[in-house]
Write a protein that holds these residues in place. Structure first.
Motif, mmCIF file in Angstrom:
data_model
loop_
_atom_site.group_PDB
_atom_site.id
_atom_site.type_symbol
_atom_site.label_atom_id
_atom_site.label_comp_id
_atom_site.label_asym_id
_atom_site.label_seq_id
_atom_site.Cartn_x
_atom_site.Cartn_y
_atom_site.Cartn_z
ATOM 1 N N TRP A 17 47.273 46.020 68.525
ATOM 2 C CA TRP A 17 46.309 47.232 69.387
ATOM 3 C C TRP A 17 45.154 46.168 70.042
ATOM 4 O O TRP A 17 44.870 46.527 70.988
ATOM 5 C CB TRP A 17 45.748 47.961 68.392
ATOM 6 N N TYR A 18 44.737 45.410 69.342
ATOM 7 C CA TYR A 18 43.624 44.405 70.154
ATOM 8 C C TYR A 18 44.030 43.937 71.340
ATOM 9 O O TYR A 18 43.658 43.870 72.598
ATOM 10 C CB TYR A 18 43.161 43.253 69.369
ATOM 11 N N ALA A 19 45.359 43.121 71.552
ATOM 12 C CA ALA A 19 45.748 42.710 72.705
ATOM 13 C C ALA A 19 46.293 43.948 73.646
ATOM 14 O O ALA A 19 46.254 43.668 74.930
ATOM 15 C CB ALA A 19 47.096 41.831 72.677
ATOM 16 N N ALA A 20 46.513 45.068 73.336
ATOM 17 C CA ALA A 20 47.034 45.888 74.049
ATOM 18 C C ALA A 20 45.742 46.827 74.818
ATOM 19 O O ALA A 20 45.830 47.575 75.538
ATOM 20 C CB ALA A 20 47.740 47.169 73.309
ATOM 21 N N HIS A 128 32.538 46.522 72.250
ATOM 22 C CA HIS A 128 32.452 47.794 71.395
ATOM 23 C C HIS A 128 31.671 47.397 70.308
ATOM 24 O O HIS A 128 31.929 47.902 69.107
ATOM 25 C CB HIS A 128 33.600 48.432 71.083
ATOM 26 N N LEU A 129 30.438 46.632 70.176
ATOM 27 C CA LEU A 129 29.713 46.469 68.984
ATOM 28 C C LEU A 129 28.988 47.605 68.591
ATOM 29 O O LEU A 129 28.343 48.122 69.325
ATOM 30 C CB LEU A 129 28.914 45.466 69.288
ATOM 31 N N LYS A 130 29.490 47.775 67.106
ATOM 32 C CA LYS A 130 28.488 49.144 66.536
ATOM 33 C C LYS A 130 27.896 48.642 65.065
ATOM 34 O O LYS A 130 28.379 47.891 64.582
ATOM 35 C CB LYS A 130 29.524 50.300 66.375
ATOM 36 N N PRO A 131 26.747 49.168 65.026
ATOM 37 C CA PRO A 131 26.406 48.832 63.657
ATOM 38 C C PRO A 131 26.835 49.648 62.490
ATOM 39 O O PRO A 131 27.349 50.779 62.495
ATOM 40 C CB PRO A 131 24.871 49.486 63.858
ATOM 41 N N GLY A 132 26.905 48.993 61.207
ATOM 42 C CA GLY A 132 27.072 49.631 60.074
ATOM 43 C C GLY A 132 28.325 49.116 59.329
ATOM 44 O O GLY A 132 29.585 49.305 59.992
ATOM 45 N N ILE A 133 28.454 48.577 58.101
ATOM 46 C CA ILE A 133 29.542 48.551 57.138
ATOM 47 C C ILE A 133 29.096 48.857 55.959
ATOM 48 O O ILE A 133 28.038 48.815 55.327
ATOM 49 C CB ILE A 133 29.858 46.905 57.012
ATOM 50 N N GLY A 187 22.718 46.828 58.947
ATOM 51 C CA GLY A 187 22.172 45.600 59.718
ATOM 52 C C GLY A 187 23.421 44.832 59.943
ATOM 53 O O GLY A 187 23.542 43.806 60.810
ATOM 54 N N ALA A 188 24.840 45.072 59.004
ATOM 55 C CA ALA A 188 25.982 44.487 59.794
ATOM 56 C C ALA A 188 26.729 45.245 60.747
ATOM 57 O O ALA A 188 26.110 46.371 61.339
ATOM 58 C CB ALA A 188 26.861 44.665 58.363
ATOM 59 N N ALA A 189 27.829 44.817 61.153
ATOM 60 C CA ALA A 189 28.236 45.539 62.489
ATOM 61 C C ALA A 189 29.721 45.379 62.343
ATOM 62 O O ALA A 189 30.339 44.597 61.585
ATOM 63 C CB ALA A 189 27.716 45.114 63.574
ATOM 64 N N HIS A 190 30.350 46.166 63.515
ATOM 65 C CA HIS A 190 31.628 45.762 63.693
ATOM 66 C C HIS A 190 31.983 45.728 65.358
ATOM 67 O O HIS A 190 31.166 46.198 65.964
ATOM 68 C CB HIS A 190 32.609 46.887 62.878
ATOM 69 N N LEU A 191 33.186 45.230 65.671
ATOM 70 C CA LEU A 191 33.546 44.879 66.860
ATOM 71 C C LEU A 191 34.986 44.651 67.160
ATOM 72 O O LEU A 191 35.664 44.697 66.431
ATOM 73 C CB LEU A 191 32.637 43.834 67.516
ATOM 74 N N HIS A 192 35.367 44.769 68.498
ATOM 75 C CA HIS A 192 36.726 44.420 68.928
ATOM 76 C C HIS A 192 37.019 42.724 69.067
ATOM 77 O O HIS A 192 36.223 42.341 69.681
ATOM 78 C CB HIS A 192 36.892 45.039 70.382
ATOM 79 N N PRO A 193 37.562 42.312 67.920
ATOM 80 C CA PRO A 193 37.492 40.719 67.895
ATOM 81 C C PRO A 193 37.997 39.981 68.893
ATOM 82 O O PRO A 193 37.773 39.097 69.258
ATOM 83 C CB PRO A 193 38.167 40.660 66.607
ATOM 84 N N LEU A 194 39.195 40.347 69.374
ATOM 85 C CA LEU A 194 39.713 39.766 70.480
ATOM 86 C C LEU A 194 39.067 39.712 71.718
ATOM 87 O O LEU A 194 38.840 38.852 72.384
ATOM 88 C CB LEU A 194 41.083 40.244 70.948
ATOM 89 N N ALA A 195 38.395 40.847 71.941
ATOM 90 C CA ALA A 195 37.474 41.135 73.536
ATOM 91 C C ALA A 195 36.275 39.924 73.254
ATOM 92 O O ALA A 195 35.782 39.461 74.072
ATOM 93 C CB ALA A 195 36.863 42.375 73.311
ATOM 94 N N PHE A 196 35.756 39.881 71.722
ATOM 95 C CA PHE A 196 34.513 38.898 71.659
ATOM 96 C C PHE A 196 35.055 37.522 71.901
ATOM 97 O O PHE A 196 34.345 36.738 72.550
ATOM 98 C CB PHE A 196 33.867 39.283 70.199
#
Length: 434
Positions: A17-20, A128-133, A187-196
């Motif tokens: 899904w990341y590549a798509a 798509h960086l967003k806070p929270g884990i 303070g942690a976060a999540h993101l779209h790893p391929l876009a990063f």
């Protein structure tokens, strides 16, 4: 068998899904002929791209060699979680190295998190960086440990972004019958790893880095300068950085003995629509307390991205979707009817102690790998630390590299079977609820 080609097609991203869901870069040329550089970097994931960007900004001529495409490996396939601190929890680090050194390692882990956020802001990377884990527990003992850990981070490390979640609070955020409580780290976060990863590549290119794709390195000849060879060319460089992680193979046997490649798998469901509230009521990521961690979050188009399951050989399973559906249905039994649109695997590197292995392979050859599932921040930071070490600022690199990293028992021939036996025991413990 070469891991670079065991499960993938040369020069193509996996069907994720990341590549798509993100525009990829136009292909870079392959290396042909001889070039000279101040620094040659092998591998164009987070480690290599971060090192390249920071070295180019310091005025160095940098060449990056990538066997496939930028962000092709674990950097473009992972769960996208930017965790706090190190992969090893601080109470375990205190037992390993003492409280003073554990505090220094915590600070470096927080530097890694801040670095990722600052690179995204500075280079306007749309990932798509967003806070929270949230970390969740499936047993009362797991929950008690997580609550104790949050208290340790608050009291000893002054980290106030994490708080305990009761069972009710946990279910309010994540309505899974499997979880009995946990902690929430804002303070942690999540993101779209391929876009990063692609954003780092754009920034490195703009800074003057020469990137060559489809340029698999087969020989590293040590010396001053060192010579790095591909099938069609060579790079003569004053310094070399090994940024291959689980794909290092025979380029540095002393590193390969300590960094074991394993495979992990992720699925993306169909868009859930109104059913997203049956997964998460807040746009955070989740990882649980099992030995083989389940991790998940919602995509920006409303899919469940769920990671689970591991394998320890070269080949991915034939049916990745079925492999991951099993743990997904334990966590979310009410999603048994959900369609899976994407399923993919990736190869990462782990160490015996789950702490990254930073090493000086030769006076002018540095290596960083073995991020053990904590690579979004740690790999990006390791690239910066190696760049600083080449510029003569070695404190951070030396602090990370001072943790003893034993080789896996059995060497290359036996380490995989022995690892399978050990992992199977821990998986059985998870299933039995120990």
């Amino acid at each position: 068998m070469n891991l670079l080609y065991a499960n993938d097609t040369l020069g193509q991203y996996p069907p994720s899904w990341y590549a798509a869901s993100t525009p990829t870069l136009a292909p870079f040329d392959s290396l042909k002929g001889a070039v000279k550089a101040d620094v040659c970097i092998i591998g164009a994931g987070y480690t290599g791209l971060s090192a390249a960007l920071h070295l180019a900004q310091a005025g160095r001529r940098v060449v990056v060699l990538e066997a496939h495409r930028v962000g092709f490996g674990a950097s473009g396939r992972n769960g996208g979680q930017l965790g706090s601190g190190q992969r090893v929890e601080q109470d375990a680090l205190q037992r390993m190295v003492g409280e003073t050194r554990a505090k220094a390692l915590w600070d470096l882990g927080e530097d890694a998190k801040a670095l990722v956020k600052s690179l995204i802001h500075q280079h306007q990377i749309d990932c798509h960086l967003k806070p929270g884990i949230a970390w969740t527990g499936s047993s009362q003992s797991d929950v008690a440990h997580l609550h104790d850990y949050a208290e340790l981070l608050n009291s000893t490390y002054g980290y106030s972004d994490i708080r305990a979640l009761t069972a009710a609070e946990c279910h309010e955020i994540c309505p899974s019958p499997d979880y009995q409580g946990g902690v929430l780290d804002l303070g942690a976060a999540h993101l779209h790893p391929l876009a990063f990863a692609l954003g780092l590549a754009r920034a490195a290119k703009d800074a003057g880095v020469e990137i060559y794709e489809r340029s698999c390195v087969h020989t590293l000849a040590h010396g001053t300068p060192a010579t790095v060879r591909t099938d069609a060319g060579r790079v003569v460089a004053d310094h070399v950085i090994l940024a291959c992680n689980g794909y290092l193979s025979s380029l540095a046997p002393s590193v390969s003995a300590r960094v074991m490649p394993i495979n992990n798998f992720i699925i993306a469901t169909e868009p859930l629509g109104d059913r997203v509230k049956q997964v998460l009521t807040k746009d955070i990521a989740v990882a649980d307390s099992r030995f083989v961690v389940n991790y998940f979050r919602l995509s920006h188009d409303g899919r469940l991205l769920f990671g689970g399951g591991e394998s320890y050989g070269y080949r991915f399973p034939k049916d990745i979707a079925a492999t991951v559906r099993k743990p997904m249905e334990i966590v979310f039994p009410h999603l048994r009817d959900v369609k899976i649109d994407y399923a993919w695997g990736g190869t990462l590197g782990i160490t015996m102690k789950r702490f990254p292995y930073l090493a000086r392979v030769a006076p002018n050859v540095l290596s960083a790998s073995g991020y053990s599932g904590h690579g979004v921040g740690t790999a990006t930071h390791a690239g910066q630390l190696m760049a600083l070490a080449i510029e003569g600022q070695t404190d951070g690199f030396d602090t990370m590299g001072a943790i003893p990293t034993p080789a896996f028992p059995g060497g290359g021939a036996l380490r995989s079977p022995l690892l399978v036996l050990a992992m199977s025991w821990y998986v059985l413990r998870d299933r039995l609820g120990f």
